[in-house]
Design an enzyme around this catalytic site. Sequence first.
Site, PDB file in Angstrom:
ATOM      1  N   GLU A  74       0.716  -0.998   0.034  1.00 13.58           N
ATOM      2  CA  GLU A  74       0.026   0.140  -0.054  1.00 13.58           C
ATOM      3  C   GLU A  74       0.860   1.133  -0.118  1.00 13.58           C
ATOM      4  O   GLU A  74       1.930   1.193   0.631  1.00 13.58           O
ATOM      5  CB  GLU A  74      -0.989   0.057   1.270  1.00 13.58           C
ATOM      6  CG  GLU A  74      -2.286  -0.947   1.225  1.00 13.58           C
ATOM      7  CD  GLU A  74      -1.485  -2.361   2.034  1.00 13.58           C
ATOM      8  OE1 GLU A  74      -0.499  -2.154   2.729  1.00 13.58           O
ATOM      9  OE2 GLU A  74      -2.217  -3.256   1.751  1.00 13.58           O
ATOM     10  N   TYR A  95       8.181   2.435  -7.460  1.00 12.22           N
ATOM     11  CA  TYR A  95       7.501   1.216  -7.625  1.00 12.22           C
ATOM     12  C   TYR A  95       6.842   0.696  -9.165  1.00 12.22           C
ATOM     13  O   TYR A  95       7.161  -0.082  -9.601  1.00 12.22           O
ATOM     14  CB  TYR A  95       6.030   1.192  -6.803  1.00 12.22           C
ATOM     15  CG  TYR A  95       6.364   1.123  -5.475  1.00 12.22           C
ATOM     16  CD1 TYR A  95       7.369   0.381  -4.870  1.00 12.22           C
ATOM     17  CD2 TYR A  95       5.660   2.100  -4.712  1.00 12.22           C
ATOM     18  CE1 TYR A  95       7.829   0.564  -3.264  1.00 12.22           C
ATOM     19  CE2 TYR A  95       6.048   2.019  -3.031  1.00 12.22           C
ATOM     20  CZ  TYR A  95       6.961   1.291  -2.722  1.00 12.22           C
ATOM     21  OH  TYR A  95       7.349   1.411  -1.222  1.00 12.22           O
TER      22      TYR A  95
END
Length: 143
Positions: free
Chosen positions: A92, A104
């Site tokens: 998350e 990411y």
Amino acid sequence: MTAIEAASFASPWPGYFFQAGILHKQAHPLVCLTLPGKALAGYLCLWLQDHEIQIQNLAVHPAFRGRGVGRHLLQKGLDLSLELGAREAVLEVRPSNLAARRLYRSLNFSEIGRKPGYYTNDGEDALILFLDLKNTFQPSTVD
């Protein structure tokens, strides 16, 4: 670790989270130390559950940001995850954490959902990111 945590996040983990997270049987923590002083530059907390690695926490000391420490930790953590038999990784991240989201994305994580009001200190949502380790992750070729 708690000093880096406090400098990195609006909702820092309390110290006992680190103790529980590191001692848990599913935990696989990694740290990055500087040389020659061996100061803590960053850390990554991973949990392996079945064939899924859960990225619990990644933080880099402010003095070492922008130098590839976070990328190195995450790459090594994902390499380790493959060695441990993980097939996928999830995490998350705050929508407002653009630096983390760029990192990411550069490693092929994709957004698969949202948790409304996930962060209790300010009610910000969390983006759920996913990585297929077997098909879209490129393991590192150097140490």
